[in-house]
Write a protein that holds these residues in place. Structure first.
Motif, PDB file in Angstrom:
ATOM      1  N   LEU A  66       0.829  -1.204   0.000  1.00 49.27           N
ATOM      2  CA  LEU A  66       0.000   0.000   0.000  1.00 49.27           C
ATOM      3  C   LEU A  66       0.865   1.256   0.000  1.00 49.27           C
ATOM      4  O   LEU A  66       0.544   2.243  -0.679  1.00 49.27           O
ATOM      5  CB  LEU A  66      -0.924  -0.001   1.224  1.00 49.27           C
ATOM      6  N   SER A  67       1.968   1.240   0.734  1.00 50.92           N
ATOM      7  CA  SER A  67       2.825   2.415   0.797  1.00 50.92           C
ATOM      8  C   SER A  67       3.408   2.754  -0.576  1.00 50.92           C
ATOM      9  O   SER A  67       3.552   3.931  -0.934  1.00 50.92           O
ATOM     10  CB  SER A  67       3.965   2.202   1.811  1.00 50.92           C
ATOM     11  N   GLU A  68       3.724   1.727  -1.375  1.00 48.38           N
ATOM     12  CA  GLU A  68       4.228   1.958  -2.732  1.00 48.38           C
ATOM     13  C   GLU A  68       3.160   2.612  -3.595  1.00 48.38           C
ATOM     14  O   GLU A  68       3.436   3.498  -4.413  1.00 48.38           O
ATOM     15  CB  GLU A  68       4.677   0.632  -3.364  1.00 48.38           C
ATOM     16  N   SER A  69       1.898   2.193  -3.383  1.00 47.20           N
ATOM     17  CA  SER A  69       0.782   2.801  -4.124  1.00 47.20           C
ATOM     18  C   SER A  69       0.590   4.252  -3.715  1.00 47.20           C
ATOM     19  O   SER A  69       0.336   5.128  -4.555  1.00 47.20           O
ATOM     20  CB  SER A  69      -0.502   2.010  -3.864  1.00 47.20           C
ATOM     21  N   ILE A  75      -3.158   9.398  -0.935  1.00 46.91           N
ATOM     22  CA  ILE A  75      -4.278   8.793  -0.212  1.00 46.91           C
ATOM     23  C   ILE A  75      -5.568   9.202  -0.905  1.00 46.91           C
ATOM     24  O   ILE A  75      -5.904  10.388  -0.975  1.00 46.91           O
ATOM     25  CB  ILE A  75      -4.287   9.236   1.264  1.00 46.91           C
ATOM     26  N   LEU A  76      -6.298   8.216  -1.434  1.00 49.42           N
ATOM     27  CA  LEU A  76      -7.519   8.498  -2.193  1.00 49.42           C
ATOM     28  C   LEU A  76      -8.744   8.649  -1.297  1.00 49.42           C
ATOM     29  O   LEU A  76      -9.767   9.131  -1.747  1.00 49.42           O
ATOM     30  CB  LEU A  76      -7.754   7.387  -3.217  1.00 49.42           C
ATOM     31  N   GLN A  77      -8.633   8.209  -0.071  1.00 45.63           N
ATOM     32  CA  GLN A  77      -9.764   8.327   0.858  1.00 45.63           C
ATOM     33  C   GLN A  77      -9.264   8.923   2.165  1.00 45.63           C
ATOM     34  O   GLN A  77      -8.393   8.350   2.820  1.00 45.63           O
ATOM     35  CB  GLN A  77     -10.399   6.958   1.115  1.00 45.63           C
ATOM     36  N   PRO A  78      -9.783  10.088   2.573  1.00 50.18           N
ATOM     37  CA  PRO A  78      -9.303  10.740   3.800  1.00 50.18           C
ATOM     38  C   PRO A  78      -9.530   9.872   5.032  1.00 50.18           C
ATOM     39  O   PRO A  78     -10.427   9.036   5.076  1.00 50.18           O
ATOM     40  CB  PRO A  78     -10.151  12.015   3.881  1.00 50.18           C
ATOM     41  N   LEU A  79      -8.699  10.100   6.035  1.00 57.46           N
ATOM     42  CA  LEU A  79      -8.894   9.437   7.318  1.00 57.46           C
ATOM     43  C   LEU A  79      -9.959  10.186   8.099  1.00 57.46           C
ATOM     44  O   LEU A  79     -10.081  11.410   7.990  1.00 57.46           O
ATOM     45  CB  LEU A  79      -7.595   9.436   8.132  1.00 57.46           C
ATOM     46  N   LEU A  80     -10.713   9.463   8.900  1.00 55.17           N
ATOM     47  CA  LEU A  80     -11.623  10.102   9.846  1.00 55.17           C
ATOM     48  C   LEU A  80     -10.892  10.257  11.168  1.00 55.17           C
ATOM     49  O   LEU A  80     -10.303   9.292  11.666  1.00 55.17           O
ATOM     50  CB  LEU A  80     -12.886   9.251  10.061  1.00 55.17           C
ATOM     51  N   ARG A  98      -0.484   4.203   8.638  1.00 47.92           N
ATOM     52  CA  ARG A  98       0.756   3.442   8.772  1.00 47.92           C
ATOM     53  C   ARG A  98       1.495   3.368   7.430  1.00 47.92           C
ATOM     54  O   ARG A  98       2.715   3.541   7.361  1.00 47.92           O
ATOM     55  CB  ARG A  98       0.459   2.023   9.277  1.00 47.92           C
ATOM     56  N   ALA A  99       0.735   3.107   6.362  1.00 50.52           N
ATOM     57  CA  ALA A  99       1.343   3.019   5.040  1.00 50.52           C
ATOM     58  C   ALA A  99       1.888   4.375   4.598  1.00 50.52           C
ATOM     59  O   ALA A  99       2.940   4.450   3.952  1.00 50.52           O
ATOM     60  CB  ALA A  99       0.328   2.494   4.034  1.00 50.52           C
ATOM     61  N   ALA A 100       1.181   5.459   4.946  1.00 49.97           N
ATOM     62  CA  ALA A 100       1.631   6.804   4.588  1.00 49.97           C
ATOM     63  C   ALA A 100       2.956   7.129   5.274  1.00 49.97           C
ATOM     64  O   ALA A 100       3.838   7.755   4.680  1.00 49.97           O
ATOM     65  CB  ALA A 100       0.560   7.829   4.970  1.00 49.97           C
ATOM     66  N   LYS A 101       3.111   6.695   6.527  1.00 48.22           N
ATOM     67  CA  LYS A 101       4.370   6.907   7.236  1.00 48.22           C
ATOM     68  C   LYS A 101       5.497   6.140   6.551  1.00 48.22           C
ATOM     69  O   LYS A 101       6.609   6.657   6.383  1.00 48.22           O
ATOM     70  CB  LYS A 101       4.238   6.459   8.697  1.00 48.22           C
ATOM     71  N   MET A 102       5.192   4.911   6.128  1.00 46.88           N
ATOM     72  CA  MET A 102       6.195   4.109   5.435  1.00 46.88           C
ATOM     73  C   MET A 102       6.575   4.747   4.097  1.00 46.88           C
ATOM     74  O   MET A 102       7.724   4.675   3.655  1.00 46.88           O
ATOM     75  CB  MET A 102       5.662   2.684   5.202  1.00 46.88           C
ATOM     76  N   ALA A 103       5.596   5.403   3.456  1.00 48.39           N
ATOM     77  CA  ALA A 103       5.825   6.036   2.152  1.00 48.39           C
ATOM     78  C   ALA A 103       6.547   7.376   2.284  1.00 48.39           C
ATOM     79  O   ALA A 103       6.965   7.962   1.283  1.00 48.39           O
ATOM     80  CB  ALA A 103       4.495   6.228   1.428  1.00 48.39           C
ATOM     81  N   GLY A 104       6.653   7.866   3.518  1.00 46.76           N
ATOM     82  CA  GLY A 104       7.354   9.126   3.748  1.00 46.76           C
ATOM     83  C   GLY A 104       6.510  10.363   3.501  1.00 46.76           C
ATOM     84  O   GLY A 104       7.051  11.473   3.342  1.00 46.76           O
ATOM     85  N   LEU A 105       5.171  10.213   3.477  1.00 42.31           N
ATOM     86  CA  LEU A 105       4.305  11.377   3.277  1.00 42.31           C
ATOM     87  C   LEU A 105       4.388  12.305   4.495  1.00 42.31           C
ATOM     88  O   LEU A 105       4.410  11.840   5.630  1.00 42.31           O
ATOM     89  CB  LEU A 105       2.852  10.941   3.053  1.00 42.31           C
TER      90      LEU A 105
END
Length: 303
Positions: A66-69, A75-80, A98-105
């Motif tokens: 997911l992080s690669e995507s 992120i196509l869907q916001p977090l609540l 978690r995936a966003a952190k791995m992706a470095g966002l």
């Protein structure tokens, strides 16, 4: 990321979020007309997970994928989230976080909601059920929390997550298993079908040992059910050593009683519970005469 499943869940989370958010990383907010649905970007360091959320286990390989995507599409869907003043607590979307952190966002899109604790649990549970993210034990614990903390009835819980009452009941029954067996379910060592069959075994150690046998021998659910039924039909037997100890104590008592009558050492040698022999010791001819006279007097008394 795959689209969220909607089967049987009515509007679900899709009713909360109507627009998609791109991967630009811009701090511009996307305005959504409905109240309480404004998408804004916040620093990822200001967002933290909810420790009480149902899901506890996250697959590292899936997160990496997911992080690669997210690196490509964002992120196509916001977090609540809910505003905790010093930080934003995740209501739904911890896996994306978690995936966003791995992706470095550095920034992620969120929608800030004002919800009760019960609503937060329900949304977290629904989101994970939609994506089939919860293992059976996590799901059962979430149902239990809705029942115990918020005093809902089982049919009310079933209605909120669009499951049958029977499904909710069967799910919660898994929590009656020995904790070691529950962990085996979490680790995919045995299936929920195996686990439900094991519920018929009341003793924890027997339950766990049988679960180990299922895993080691790769038994099917049907084979497990037959094995459980066979164990239930077995009559409980005393361990061999315990039975021997019981017999030994009985004959020791008999020996003492005979010794008090005969006035000399007596030994009972038993072959089984029905057969054996009695050994009476004497240390002189006079003592032998005394023992014989004792038997004669007993015989005459009976006559």
């Amino acid at each position: 990321m795959a689209a969220a499943k909607k089967g049987g869940l009515g509007k679900g989370l899709d009713s909360l979020i109507t627009n998609k958010v791109g991967a630009t990383g811009t701090t511009d907010a996307v305005r959504i007309p409905e109240p309480d649905k404004e998408v804004i970007f916040v620093k990822i360091t200001k967002v933290e997970p909810n420790r009480e959320q149902p899901r506890k286990n996250f697959d590292e390989d899936s997160l990496l994928e997911l992080s690669e995507s997210l690196k490509q599409y964002g992120i196509l869907q916001p977090l609540l989230v809910q505003d905790k003043k010093d930080y934003f607590e995740i209501i739904a979307g911890e896996r994306r976080w978690r995936a966003a952190k791995m992706a470095g966002l550095k920034e992620i899109p969120v929608i800030i909601k004002k919800l009760s604790e019960q609503e937060i649990v329900e949304i977290s549970l629904i989101e994970n059920i939609q994506r089939e993210n919860l293992n059976p034990i996590e799901e059962a614990l979430a149902f239990k929390r809705l029942l115990n903390e918020f005093h809902l009835k089982q049919d009310e819980v079933a209605e909120r997550v669009s499951k049958s009452r029977t499904a909710v009941t069967n799910s919660m029954r898994l929590l009656k298993l020995d904790e070691r067996v529950q962990q085996m379910v979490v680790d995919d060592m045995i299936s929920t079908g195996h686990a439900r069959a094991l519920l018929a075994i009341s003793e924890n150690d027997k339950q766990y040992n049988l679960a180990q046998q299922i895993f080691d021998e790769k038994l099917s659910v049907r084979e497990t059910e037959k094995l459980v039924k066979k164990l239930q039909n077995q009559k409980p037997e005393l361990p061999k050593k315990a039975e021997e100890d019981k017999m030994s104590l009985f004959y020791e008592d008999m020996e003492q009683r005979l010794k008090s009558i005969m006035g000399t050492k007596v030994a009972i040698h038993y072959k089984n519970k029905d057969k054996g022999k009695i050994e009476i010791e004497y240390y002189s001819n006079d003592e032998l005469e005394r023992i014989i006279e004792l038997f004669q007097s007993i015989h005459q008394t009976k006559i």
